[in-house]
Design an enzyme around this catalytic site. Sequence first.
Site, short mmCIF file in Angstrom:
data_model
loop_
_atom_site.label_atom_id
_atom_site.label_comp_id
_atom_site.label_asym_id
_atom_site.label_seq_id
_atom_site.Cartn_x
_atom_site.Cartn_y
_atom_site.Cartn_z
N ASP A 322 0.86 -1.18 0.00
CA ASP A 322 0.00 0.00 0.00
C ASP A 322 0.91 1.24 0.00
O ASP A 322 2.10 1.15 0.28
CB ASP A 322 -0.95 -0.01 1.21
N GLU A 522 -10.08 7.48 3.90
CA GLU A 522 -9.18 6.89 4.90
C GLU A 522 -8.56 7.95 5.82
O GLU A 522 -8.28 9.06 5.41
CB GLU A 522 -8.09 6.07 4.23
#
Length: 849
Positions: A322, A522
């Site tokens: 990620d 997020e």
Amino acid sequence: MKYLDYRIFMAAVALTLAGCDDAPTATESKAGPVDWPAIESPVRTDLATEQKVADLLAQMSVEEKVGQIMQVEIQHISPEEVKVYHIGSVLNGGGSLPNRNKHATPQEWLAMADAFYDASMDISDGGQAIPIIWGSDAVHGHNNVIGATLFPHNIGLGAANNPELLRQIGAVTALEMRVTGIDWTFAPTLAVAQDDRWGRTYESYSESPEIVEAYGRAMVEGVQGIPGTSEFLDVDHVVSTAKHFVADGGTEGGDDQGDAKISEQELLDIHAAGYKGALAAGVQSAMASFSSWNGQKLHGSKYLLTDVLKGRMGFEGFIVGDWNGHGQVPGCTNASCPIAINAGLDMFMAIEEWRDLYKNTLAQVNSGEISMARLDDAVSRILRVKIRAGLFEKGRPSDRGAAGQDGIIGQPAHRAVARQAVRESLVLLKNNGGLLPLNPSATVLVAGDGADNIGKQSGGWTITWQGTGNENSDFPGATSIFAGIRDALEQAGGRAVLSKDGSYSEKPDVAVVVFGEDPYAEGQGDIDTVEFEPGSKKSLALLEKLKSEGIPVVSVFLSGRPLWVNPELNASDAFVAAWLPGSEGQGVADVLIADADGNPRHDFKGRLSFSWPANPLQGRLNPQDEGYAPLFPFGHGLTYAGASSDLGVLPEDVPGVAASGGGDLDLFAGRPLSPWRLFVANDQSSQVISGYYAQIPGGGMTAELVDKDIQADAVKVNWLSDGDGYFFMGDAPAMDVSDQAVAGAALRFDLRVDSFDGEGASLSVRCGEACSRSLDIDVFLKASNGKGWTTVSVPLACLSNDEADFEALLEPFRFSVTGKASMTFANIGLVKSGENSGWCDPGASPVAN
Ligand code: BGC
Ligand code: BGC
């Protein structure tokens, strides 16, 4: 075609895995006696593929191999560099668009895809021609692209509980991606969110592993096509990613990128469910989670990445990291992380520091810190997927199938699938007196800030990363909830009246109030309790006003998670949880408005895939938890057909409710909070900062998101000309902040002066005519130059004159500079009591940080 026996293939994989055992290993988590299932991949590898992988590998230089395992963000690399470094992949982050153009056309996307592809195939300086693969977050449709079909976010799809529909959604999304030349989506998210304070709860289908398992399978099949058939990874499909491995939804307190302190059995039973489904569908990539398991970052967990996922579960695709996630592993930085590769990561997701990461990784391979066997395994996995995806044969992105056929993006057949998904996702929580469905000949007042707001109904990961800064005009072809209601009523002789604040000239028969959470993504969406609008209860006031006027009220609640709304439920006659429905707002009217005979056109199909809280402290609320006492349990949902009794008055005096009245008011907390928007401007023009990057025409001022405490929670503003330039929050209806603007209240923000060569600077607020006083602040900016972050607090009394009207605040923050400067801002807000950091008195000598 001859297929290798799967077991022989897996034995080969096991051998390769064994090859890395002597590599320096990551620290291990303790493994319990847990029976991880072996999932047989339906994607059989064939001899031709294996031969091609072996041939390429044999000819690739170590530089080419290291380049192959790097994925770089498109704002940080040129096609020329792709060629020079033999880069294997690029991505665009949410809101990161070709030419930084929010309205980039499919042709612009394709031109960029072609340029990267051509660079990867250019072997004029030697090397192997290996097509690059581009990954993008198409997480509810191809959501970075203007005009794309936007599906309900996953939480709504979970309520629909219809795997076949998921398959269609996956296929539609893949096809719309193909139009823009992108081969790979970072979806589905398979988080089984256990604590709804997590800002990514809406990316989770359900708190229940069963739904996530079935959906993981269906979505991957939709996106990639069914293995063994001719559609598998053909020109209409793309590579799918199972993310974020594993237990991203199991972190303590629902902290984004936090730590899941749970047993290995729970890891398997709850959080691995989606991977069982996705692996069974032949998913070709998986993304490592930012989060940790019992204190160890997943990016560094050899046990979970290699032993469990690749070994015991038999995952034969590749694992991508990620966003700089490797840099969070202890002992690593964004520019160096052999631990992650040795743990089993096959591709780094790298951002600014990719060049150093490349150089360091190369050095680590040359020194043996990363073994050649491990590198070869990573490269083989990537090549295998590229071969299966046909990238070696399909030609340039613009020559493939649907590429460039703009008409496919947002075409009616696609929108019909999304509209069906909206219909099926709605959950009816209250319908006293059978108020719904509404008579189609009624006069309906459609109120609330979500009524005609496609950005709000679409949530985060929508054109911009956080989903903020969008306007209805950014969604050509989409329909707001209001527009859907209007159209349904007009066809039947009724009438819809749009009124955001609930005012009207003629008393309506009924009001539909559309309200809820503003977009977030997020990190920035994490909250402390699951109370809706703690303290302010803005929306409640609107519901109560209408109720007191004798108007029956239907609430349509937009949210990325279940929230405690007992007061709002009490103030409504009917209440629908609509989640984040996306671009097809008509789906709401389909269910809410009856046919001419008064019969429902569609019944409610949605059932809660997340339990609904009975108090603000029930952030963690799952059927298997001890003391499970929800307001509405998992699986709940009323229907027109079913017998239903009226919902009585719900308790409002429960534990955890925030004190009423204005507390501190955030204006910018990682994202501008509605209704405020951030701008850069000069005297000629202004530009909203929506997402990643903004500049005013002529380039005299730019703004970009940078990291302070978490990802992209600060805005760096550059004043690049000699003239005047402004950074401000505004363009909202005048707002009443009189609750906050009490004696002693202050404007507070974090500031880092990166450089200051300005000739003058000032700070002001604007609240109507004759309110503003501006403070000269250049002396403070000069004093802070280069000294890092400082928190500035300026009492409102210094910023306004006696006439100040804080019932109608227009601009809570305006920073003006004459000349060149570069400054970074974070956490802007009005605080009820703030000290005076000295800026009030420009004559005073500045306080050093
Ligand atoms: C998110 C991922 C996403 C990636 C690329 C990360 O911050 O956690 O879900 O795929 O960025 O945009
Ligand atoms: C997101 C990007 C975003 C970036 C900001 C990533 O995780 O995927 O879309 O722009 O964070 O740092």
